[in-house]
Every structure is written in structure tokens, then in C-alpha cells.
Design a protein around this motif. Structure first.
Motif, short mmCIF file in Angstrom:
data_model
loop_
_atom_site.label_atom_id
_atom_site.label_comp_id
_atom_site.label_asym_id
_atom_site.label_seq_id
_atom_site.Cartn_x
_atom_site.Cartn_y
_atom_site.Cartn_z
N VAL A 398 0.83 -1.49 -0.39
CA VAL A 398 0.10 0.35 -0.09
C VAL A 398 0.95 1.32 -0.32
CG1 VAL A 398 -1.66 1.34 1.75
CG2 VAL A 398 -1.73 -1.52 0.72
N ALA A 399 1.79 0.97 1.18
CA ALA A 399 2.68 2.56 1.19
C ALA A 399 3.74 2.91 -0.61
CB ALA A 399 3.61 2.31 2.22
N LEU A 400 4.25 2.17 -1.09
CA LEU A 400 4.71 1.81 -2.53
C LEU A 400 3.86 2.60 -4.06
CD1 LEU A 400 7.01 -1.09 -2.89
CD2 LEU A 400 7.33 1.11 -2.29
N GLN A 401 2.74 2.05 -3.47
CA GLN A 401 1.12 2.19 -4.10
C GLN A 401 1.35 3.82 -3.90
OE1 GLN A 401 -2.43 -0.36 -3.08
NE2 GLN A 401 -1.09 -2.06 -4.94
N LYS A 402 0.58 3.97 -2.76
CA LYS A 402 0.32 5.39 -2.41
C LYS A 402 1.80 6.27 -2.56
CE LYS A 402 -3.33 4.49 -0.15
NZ LYS A 402 -4.79 4.54 1.44
N ASN A 403 3.03 6.16 -2.81
CA ASN A 403 3.57 6.92 -2.46
C ASN A 403 4.09 7.99 -1.14
OD1 ASN A 403 6.48 7.74 -3.25
ND2 ASN A 403 5.77 10.16 -4.34
N GLU A 404 3.80 6.45 0.66
CA GLU A 404 4.11 6.81 1.36
C GLU A 404 5.42 6.48 1.86
OE1 GLU A 404 -0.96 7.07 3.02
OE2 GLU A 404 0.65 5.54 3.07
N ASP A 405 5.98 6.77 2.93
CA ASP A 405 6.81 6.52 4.11
C ASP A 405 6.21 4.34 3.88
OD1 ASP A 405 9.16 5.70 5.31
OD2 ASP A 405 8.36 6.84 7.30
N ALA A 406 8.16 4.00 3.47
CA ALA A 406 7.88 2.58 3.66
C ALA A 406 9.02 1.67 3.89
CB ALA A 406 7.45 2.21 1.21
N ARG A 407 9.18 2.09 5.04
CA ARG A 407 10.07 2.30 6.10
C ARG A 407 9.23 1.13 7.35
NH1 ARG A 407 12.90 7.28 7.82
NH2 ARG A 407 10.85 7.45 8.03
N PHE A 408 9.17 -0.18 8.03
CA PHE A 408 9.26 -0.45 8.14
C PHE A 408 9.85 -1.80 9.27
CE2 PHE A 408 6.69 -0.97 4.95
CZ PHE A 408 5.30 0.34 5.04
N ILE A 409 8.97 -1.89 10.67
CA ILE A 409 10.54 -2.64 11.41
C ILE A 409 9.20 -3.90 11.95
CG2 ILE A 409 10.73 -3.26 13.89
CD1 ILE A 409 12.15 -0.55 11.90
N LEU A 410 9.67 -5.01 11.87
CA LEU A 410 8.73 -6.54 11.81
C LEU A 410 9.19 -6.66 13.44
CD1 LEU A 410 7.28 -8.80 10.97
CD2 LEU A 410 9.29 -9.94 10.40
N VAL A 411 8.00 -7.05 14.25
CA VAL A 411 8.60 -7.06 15.32
C VAL A 411 7.22 -8.48 16.04
CG1 VAL A 411 7.54 -6.70 18.25
CG2 VAL A 411 7.92 -4.72 15.87
N MET A 412 7.85 -9.48 16.06
CA MET A 412 7.22 -10.62 16.45
C MET A 412 8.11 -11.27 17.44
SD MET A 412 7.50 -11.83 12.63
CE MET A 412 6.39 -13.46 12.79
N PRO A 413 7.36 -12.37 18.47
CA PRO A 413 8.16 -12.91 19.26
C PRO A 413 9.63 -13.98 18.49
CG PRO A 413 5.82 -13.85 19.50
CD PRO A 413 5.84 -12.41 17.98
N ALA A 414 9.58 -14.29 17.94
CA ALA A 414 10.89 -14.67 16.77
C ALA A 414 10.23 -15.44 15.19
CB ALA A 414 11.23 -16.22 16.91
N THR A 415 11.33 -15.46 14.51
CA THR A 415 11.23 -15.65 13.02
C THR A 415 11.02 -16.65 12.36
OG1 THR A 415 12.89 -14.51 11.88
CG2 THR A 415 11.09 -13.17 12.67
N PHE A 416 10.58 -17.60 11.28
CA PHE A 416 10.82 -18.30 11.15
C PHE A 416 10.73 -18.19 9.32
CE2 PHE A 416 8.17 -18.77 14.76
CZ PHE A 416 9.11 -20.52 15.26
N ALA A 417 11.34 -19.90 8.46
CA ALA A 417 11.66 -19.27 6.86
C ALA A 417 10.64 -18.18 6.63
CB ALA A 417 11.73 -20.50 6.40
N ASP A 418 9.71 -18.61 6.86
CA ASP A 418 7.94 -17.90 5.61
C ASP A 418 8.20 -16.32 6.32
OD1 ASP A 418 6.62 -17.77 3.70
OD2 ASP A 418 4.66 -17.83 5.90
N ASP A 419 9.06 -16.21 6.84
CA ASP A 419 9.25 -14.20 7.43
C ASP A 419 9.98 -13.61 7.22
OD1 ASP A 419 7.14 -14.34 9.48
OD2 ASP A 419 8.51 -15.73 10.46
N VAL A 420 10.82 -14.68 6.03
CA VAL A 420 11.86 -13.83 5.02
C VAL A 420 11.82 -12.50 4.48
CG1 VAL A 420 14.26 -14.09 3.87
CG2 VAL A 420 13.51 -16.22 5.69
N LYS A 421 10.94 -13.22 3.43
CA LYS A 421 10.18 -11.72 2.67
C LYS A 421 9.20 -10.60 3.47
CE LYS A 421 5.46 -14.33 2.65
NZ LYS A 421 5.93 -15.59 3.18
N ALA A 422 9.26 -10.89 4.69
CA ALA A 422 9.34 -9.35 5.43
C ALA A 422 10.43 -8.97 5.94
CB ALA A 422 8.42 -10.05 6.52
#
Length: 879
Positions: A398-422
Motif C-alpha cells: 500500500v505504501a508503495l502504491q500511495k508513494n508513502e513512507d515504506a519503512r517498517f519494523i517487523l516485531v514478533m516473538p521469533a521469526t521463521f523461514a516464511d518470515d524472510v520475505k518480510a
């Protein structure tokens, strides 16, 4: 008199003088003088005499030396119109001194009016108080040393009074009033005669030195004139660094304060506006100092009535690695130092700073802050918080479509292989489980992102608390992870200073380092053409680990891969693999091309299959929609859930992963092998040098390796190995053979112990030290941090075994290399675990007979520097 030495920009000390007798400050002044700079003249009473002045007549000698000082500064001690004032420096050989600052000697009743005409009445009164405070401190220390309990309370009370006066913005009374008030607590006649005041002060300090237990007859006394930046017109004070301490630009960085004694309460102006003559003089001084000391220096100076005086020069503590590298490259280009010198001058971990953004701390002053946790990947990151991969990826789109700030922090207890793309699209990761070797930290380092593991953090739905901070989805936070020191999390947006490896001088520095890397090399862990190109620009000599499982998580592939895993029949599985093969081929084509002429080690699928399956209902629904479209019929949700549940494992790290998948599902590895060779042969047709290496993961014995490389026929079943697949592909296309290697990852103790047998079939070993550490010590890298503090407290382990190789793991690596090379002398050995960038581990690998280490792209320069330094040390020992 012997043992008293005069110095100035024109006078040098005899070479026979023992510099150790001058103390640190004395030596610094003499060094300055020897450079011919406009240093304030002075004299040093060396350590042999400094503590004996009470019994020595020094008055005549002091008078002569003061007359010499007067010639330089156009002032005279005791002159009622233009008095010479002096400072006394207690110059010990200790970096930290308990002695006070002692200024303004010569300030007596007869000169106060003349001094005030130059600097103003308030400043004159302030300088009297400053003089009194210094001497009262000496008297207090003397009373303590002599156990004079009668005098001590009075002196301490007066000292508190003076300090209270100095805290005021302006002195409450005039200078003479202060002299009269404090005279009874100082040496007799202290404010009567200027020369006598200086000599009596020297004797009192000398007496204290004689009673100081820390004075091992190595403390000198230095006397120099005082000059003032507020001493009429054409006066100023200031400071500068010899170059910009952030960018390293060869341009003075500093300020000056016109008609001000110092910066307190003053409005500074940039140093370049000081005037062309003084600026040229300061530039010559700055760069002469850099050439002399081979480091950035800070200089304080005063201009008094148009005449420049240097007050002090010293090293700079708060400077960037970039600034140091720019200086070193400058020195090397002018042959001031050789290239070996600049390679040895930087500690490898410091390069982290150049490779990642840094916080502009001026922007954090008003932001709430949490300090603590575990540094996963260094740097600084700003972004809006999201608590799941799906939410972050949607917000990013959405941020890219609207030309908005596209900076994000992923907050999770832990990450796994499927979270690599995030993690790949995020700026940073904040998690609360695991530590330096947790999945989030490892992947963040690979992608050059920032990672903090904060065990204290609590996540409840779309809210998180960390210490006193509380933030929800969409809120901005800032992560700061220095290589040294604790990480910090700020609530809100700070400002960042972005790195530029080319502008920083890093790339040029790496090329110089590589001149010394001859017998050992550095490769990169890279899974995409972009990562490969980045690693190559950082000096990587190939890829030591390409994790193919990461390639399947892209949104246009994951459901195809899930279709393959959950297929009911071999035919369905083959159809899904047929869709994946061109995707894999394109991946390998891009990576091989980016690393043309260098080895590329591709690890066949390693991760447990269940990691690829849907983790929530939203993913499951999307997968079912894909299947319906792909197969033309709606799948059964209950049947899919049953198959997903059947693939779940209690201990996936030791379960159905690596080569065990190939034994059960040979068609998966067959697809990957075909894709590798299709890409390799295509590039060869394009006249591009391709050097593929295929790595089989999680082997525990030679039989597994033999099966997967060479295949096997048993009971009517034909298992087609890598060699047969390549031959079939080559014969179908009528191609000439391509040179390639097949090897294995040594990540289990059983494999290390059986290395001699395994080397019969494997042409190379790559040590996966993350898993080898886990399986050797029986601890999980993701859970270790829960009890590591207790183990550290009782010294049960030396450091973090997921950062620095454990001795038992080292022993297994060395044993495997030895046994493997006994079987196959030309066996190539490397280390591809996250330990690869640690300089201590690099040295071990070189000593153990390995050929290379492989690490994340952003760690390649660090490992290269460590190798270059080790090679230089080895050459020096042989020489």
C-alpha cells in the motif's frame, strides 16, 4: 638549574633528557614544541625535582624562565597594566590525575585593575575564584595527607563556598573582595607579590607530591603562560578536528568564539570563517599533526590580540570508522605510511559501522528510550511497527502504491523461514526470543537489516511493551544497534546518516586488504543475484552458501511449492516441480552470472517441509484458491489440514530435513540439480566462466553422500544421483562436460567423525557451524539466551558459542579436516556458518587448514580484514 627544562616553538629539549621524567602532559607539550608550532612557551620541573622544591632555592631560576616566557607573549609577571598569568600542570604518568586544574597564578592585588581593563571586572573576579578553588583543593589534599584535622574543616567549608560562587552565572562581588576573603586560608601573602605567589604555590604542590602514595617519583610540574580569547579586540578561542570526524573529509571541523575565553555561553562560528591567515596556519598544523601521529587530532587554540597560540592537542575518541579510513587512505596515497600499516590500523568489527546507517543523536534528545537486549545485527533503522509478515507486506504494498513512507519494523516473538520475505523488505526486526544466532538475527545480517532481540518485550495482539515504552501497530520506532555497547529502542522517528561504501573509502580499503590475502579466502552467503553482486563488490571470492529454501518463499512460488509438498501422487508432485524448475534455473543463472569466474556453492533444499506450509487460515485460504485454479477443482480443506498435520515434526532440526528429504522425495533434489546445470550450461554458451559446487546438507554418514551423488539401484528401484542427472542433461543436449564439484555440509558430530569415509565421495566440505554447535553442545541457538546469563554468571561457558566457536566444535572441525584430507588430499574445506565473520574464528580456520570462510555479504569486508591481518602477522613471524 638541572632538572628544569624550558621549551617553546623555537627551543628544543636535549635528546639526552629522559622523557619519562616529564609526565604525560609534559611530553605532549614537548612534542608540540618540537613540531615548531606556536605553542605557549613554558618550563618543566622534572620528576626528580618536583617533589623536593621545599628544600631547594629555585627563585632565581624561576625568575629567568619567566623572563624568557615574557618575551614570547609580550607580558610580564607582576606588570600592573599587562600582567603575565600562568598555569601549573601536575604532569604524572597516569592517564587519570586526582589533581585540580591550576590557573591564573600571578593574579595579585596590584595587577587586578590592569587585568580587568582587558577582560572586564566580572571575568577578573571569576578568574580569582578559579585560582582560589584550585589552591584550596591543594590545601584540602595536604590537610588530608598530613592528617591535619584542625585545619581541614575550615578549608573544606571555604572550598564549598568558592564552588557555590562559581556555579553562579556571574560573580556576586569584585575580585579584590574575593582576594581579601580567602587570603587567610592560603599560603601567607598569597595575593601580595606575583612571583612569590607562583613559587609558594609550586612549593605547596611539591609538598603534596612528596606525600602522595601514587607518586612513584614520576610526576613532573609544568608552568606555562595563560592567554585569553577575550583579551581585547582580535582575540578569540576555539577548537577544531584535523578533519571531519564523521565523513573523513580533509577539511577542518570546529568552531571559534570571538572575544570569548571559551565556548561556555558563547555563540560559535564555523572555523573556516576565522580569517584566511589563521585558517591556513591551522590547516598546516592540523595536517602536520595527522602525519606525525597518523590519526585524527583535536586541537584547542587561543588567539590573543591577533596572535595564535595552541593550547593542547590530543586524540579524538568520538570519530567514525569512515573518518579513520579516509585518513589512512590519504596517508597511504602520500607514502606517509605503507599499505600494511593501514590494514593493521583498523579493528575488523569497526567496519560494521560503515556498512550500516548510524543514528543522528541530535534527533533523539526528546524521544522516549529503552536500552538493553541483545544485538542481533548492527546498524540503525526507523519504521512503522507491524506484528506479522502478512500485515507488514500488505502495508508495504500500500505504501508503495500511495508513494508513502515504506519503512517498517517487523516485531514478533521469533521469526521463521516464511518470515524472510518480510525481513527482506523491512528496515529492521525486533524480537524477544533467541539471541545473536536466532533466525531473525541471522537473516537480518544476511540482508543487511537491523535486528534487536529484547527478551523483556511483551506482545499482546497488536500492542507491545518494552520497559517503559508502549507501542502499537503503525507506530514509529527507531532501532539503534552499535557494534560496541547496548542496543536501544526509541519511540518515534529519529534521523539517520546513511552509509555509502564507495564514498566512505571502504571499497578502496577492501582492495588494499585483498593484496595481503593470498592463501585463504572469503566467500559470501548469498541467495539471490542482488546479494551475489553486493558480495562481489565487497570483495567476496565466490559464494560459500546459497540457501535454496529461501528462494521458494517468494509470493509467486510459495503456493507452487506447497502444491508439490502436499501432492497426493508422484504425477502431481512432478507437475508442481516442473513449474518450479524454470524459476530455480533463473535464480541460479543470475547468481552464477554475478559471480562469473568464482565458485558458487549451492546447498540443496535443507529446511523441513512443514516450514513451507500455511501457518494460518488466511494463508490456507489463499493456497486453496491457487489449487482450485491450477487443478480445476476445489480441494478439500479437511484433507489438506490432515496432510499438514501429518508433516508436522516434534523436533524439526533433527527431523525430516536436508538429505533426508532427498531420500524420501528424490524428485525434489533432481529438479534442483537439473536447474543448476541448465543455468550453468546456458552461461557457458554465453562464454561466461561458471564454477558450480553442489552441497548436500545434514549428512551423517558416507552412505547418504554416496547415494545422493552417485545414485543406487536396488530391488528394481533406480535412485538417480547428481552425476547421472548431469550426464543425462548433457547427453540430451550434446554438450561437452562442465567442471563442477559435489560436496557436503559437515554439521553433525557423526559427519565430522566420519569425515575420512565421507571424503571418498565428497570433493569439498563446508562446515555448518551453527548446527554443528547445536548438535555438539545439545543447545538450541534460539533458546540458549534463556539460560545463558546463568551460565555466564558461573563461568560455565566461555562466551557465546554461537558467536565464538566452542573448543569442542573447533576440535571436531580440525579432526574432520585432517581425516578428510588424509582420504582426499585436494579436499577443499570452508566454513559457512554465522561464525565466519568473527576474527577469532577466522584465525582458527586458517590454522586448522581450511581454505575459506563464508559469511553474510555485509560481513565480507570484516572477514577480509581479519584474514589480511592474520596473513600479515604470519609473514612477520616467518620474517
Amino acid at each position: 638549574m638541572d632538572n628544569i627544562y624550558f621549551f617553546s616553538g623555537q627551543d628544543r629539549l636535549p635528546k639526552t633528557v629522559d622523557r619519562e621524567l616529564l609526565g604525560i602532559r609534559g611530553r605532549q607539550a614537548v612534542e608540540f614544541a618540537e613540531l615548531g608550532f606556536p605553542i605557549l612557551p613554558g618550563f618543566i620541573i622534572d620528576a626528580r625535582l618536583a617533589s623536593k622544591l621545599e628544600s631547594v632555592d629555585i627563585q632565581r631560576d624561576i625568575k629567568k624562565l619567566l623572563d624568557k616566557c615574557a618575551l614570547f607573549v609580550d607580558k610580564k609577571i607582576g606588570d600592573p597594566d599587562n600582567p603575565l598569568l600562568l598555569k601549573i600542570v601536575v604532569s604524572s604518568n597516569l592517564a587519570i590525575s586526582n589533581y585540580p586544574t591550576l590557573h591564573n597564578f600571578g593574579l595579585v592585588r596590584s595587577v587586578i585593575d590592569g587585568f580587568a581593563r582587558w577582560v572586564g571586572n566580572q571575568f577578573a573576579a571569576h578568574e580569582v575564584l578559579f585560582l582560589v578553588r584550585g589552591m584550596l583543593k591543594i590545601e584540602e589534599l595536604l590537610a588530608i595527607a598530613e592528617n591535619d584535622t584542625t585545619r581541614l574543616p575550615d578549608v573544606q567549608m571555604q572550598l564549598r563556598n568558592v564552588e557555590g560562587e562559581l556555579k553562579q552565572e556571574h560573580p556576586a562581588r569584585d575580585a579584590l573582595s574575593y582576594m581579601n576573603e580567602y587570603a587567610p586560608y592560603l599560603p601567607l601573602g598569597f595575593f601580595d607579590t606575583a612571583e612569590d605567589q607562583l613559587i609558594s604555590a609550586l612549593r605547596r604542590i611539591s609538598r603534596l607530591l612528596s606525600k602522595d602514595e601514587q607518586n612513584d617519583n614520576d610526576t613532573a610540574l609544568m608552568v606555562q603562560p595563560m592567554v585569553y580569547g577575550n583579551y581585547g579586540k582580535d582575540s578569540c578561542s576555539g577548537f577544531f578536528f584535523s578533519r571531519n570526524i564523521v565523513t573523513g573529509e580533509k577539511k577542518l571541523q570546529g568552531e571559534f568564539y570571538r572575544e570569548k575565553f571559551n565556548e561556555i555561553g558563547a555563540q560559535g562560528q564555523p572555523i573556516e570563517k576565522i580569517g584566511i591567515d589563521h585558517l591556513k596556519q591551522l590547516e598546516q598544523i592540523a595536517w602536520t599533526l595527522e602525519d606525525r601521529f597518523k590519526e585524527i587530532r583535536q586541537v584547542r587554540f587561543t588567539v590573543e590580540k591577533g596572535k595564535l597560540w595552541l593550547i593542547e592537542q590530543r586524540p579524538v575518541e568520538q570519530k567514525s570508522t569512515q573518518a579513520d579510513i579516509k585518513l589512512l587512505l590519504d596517508l597511504a596515497s602520500r607514502k606517509v605510511v605503507d599499505e600494511a600499516y593501514i590494514v593493521k590500523a583498523i579493528q575488523p568489527p569497526r567496519l560494521n559501522e560503515i556498512l550500516h546507517p548510524v543514528i543522528d543523536f541530535a534527533s533523539t534528545k526528546e524521544l522516549p528510550k529503552y536500552t538493553g537486549g541483545i544485538s542481533g545485527a548492527p546498524g540503525a533503522a526507523i519504521g512503522r511497527v507491524f506484528f506479522s509478515t502478512e500485515a507488514l507486506l500488505e502495508a508495504h504494498k500500500v505504501a508503495l502504491q500511495k508513494n508513502e513512507d515504506a519503512r517498517f519494523i517487523l516485531v514478533m516473538p521469533a521469526t521463521f523461514a516464511d518470515d524472510v520475505k518480510a525481513i527482506e523488505v523491512a528496515t529492521g526486526v525486533l524480537s524477544c526470543e533467541g539471541g545473536y544466532s536466532a533466525h531473525a538475527s541471522v537473516v537480518a545480517r544476511q540482508y543487511g537489516k537491523v535486528s534487536v532481540v529484547a527478551p523483556e518485550m511483551k506482545i499482546r495482539g497488536k500492542k507491545a511493551t518494552l520497559g517503559d515504552l508502549s507501542f502499537g501497530e503503525g507506530d514509529y520506532i527507531t532501532l539503534n544497534v552499535p557494534y560496541y555497547g547496548e542496543p536501544s529502542v526509541y519511540l518515534g522517528k529519529a534521523s539517520l546518516i546513511e552509509p555509502d561504501p564507495k564514498e566512505s573509502g571502504l571499497l578502496e580499503y577492501i582492495q588494499i586488504c585483498k593484496k595481503f590475502v593470498k592463501h585463504f579466502h572469503v566467500r559470501a552467503n548469498a541467495d539471490s543475484p542482488r546479494d551475489a553482486a553486493l558480495a562481489s563488490s565487497f570483495g567476496a571470492e565466490g559464494i560459500g552458501l546459497c540457501r535454496t529454501e529461501h528462494m521458494f518463499f517468494h509470493k509467486d512460488r510459495i503456493n507452487v511449492f506447497r502444491e508439490m509438498i502436499l501432492s497426493d501422487t508422484p504425477a502431481e508432485r512432478a507437475a508442481a516441480l516442473e513449474k518450479l524448475e524454470p524459476m530455480q534455473r533463473d535464480d541460479f543463472y543470475g547468481i552464477f552470472k554475478a559471480m562469473a569466474g568464482k565458485e558458487v556453492t549451492i546447498r540443496l533444499l535443507d529446511a523441513p517441509l512443514h516450514e513451507f506450509l500455511p501457518h494460518n487460515d488466511e494463508e490456507l485460504q489463499a493456497f486453496m484458491a491457487y489449487l482450485e485454479k491450477a487443478r480445476g477443482k476445489k480441494p478439500s480443506k479437511s484433507e489438506l489440514l490432515a496432510r499438514i498435520e501429518a508433516l508436522a515434526e516434534f523436533n524439526p532440526m533433527l527431523g525430516h530435513r536436508g538429505c533426508r528429504i532427498a531420500v524420501s522425495y528424490p524428485e525434489i533434489y533432481a529438479m534442483q540439480v537439473r536447474a543448476i546445470f541448465e543455468a550453468a550450461y546456458k552461461l557457458r554458451e554465453e562464454k561466461i566462466d561458471v564454477r558450480p559446487e553442489i552441497m548436500v546438507p545434514v549428512v551423517m554418514n558416507a552412505s547418504e553422500v554416496k547415494l545422493i551423488i552417485f545414485g543406487k539401484k536396488i530391488e528394481g528401484k533406480n535412485y538417480r544421483g547428481i552425476v547421472e542427472i548431469e550426464e543425462e542433461l548433457r547427453n540430451q543436449r550434446g554438450l561437452k562436460p562442465l567442471s563442477y564439484r559435489v560436496g557436503t555440509m559437515i554439521e553433525l558430530p557423526a559427519a565430522a567423525l566420519g569425515a575420512g569415509e565421507i571424503a571418498r565421495y565428497a570433493q569439498f566440505f563446508s562446515f555448518g557451524t551453527n548446527d554443528l554447535t547445536q548438535t555438539t553442545l545439545g543447545i538450541s541457538r534460539d533458546d540458549f539466551t534463556s539460560f545463558m546469563p546463568d551460565y555466564t554468571l558461573f563461568d560455565l561457558l566461555e562466551g557465546n558459542p554461537f558467536s565464538t566457536l566452542d573448543p569442542r566444535v573447533k576440535e571436531l572441525v580440525a579432526l574432520a579436516v585432517e581425516r578428510g584430507k588424509m582420504t582426499r588430499p585436494d579436499l577443499v574445506c570452508g566454513l559457512c556458518g554465522e561464525h565466519g565473520a568473527n576474527p577469532a574464528n577466522v584465525r582458527f580456520c586458517m590454522e586448522a587448514g581450511l581454505d575459506y570462510v563464508s559469511c553474510s555479504s555485509y560481513s565480507v569486508p570484516i572477514a577480509l580484514l581479519a584474514v589480511a591481518q592474520a596473513e600479515l602477522e604470519r609473514t612477520a613471524v616467518k620474517g
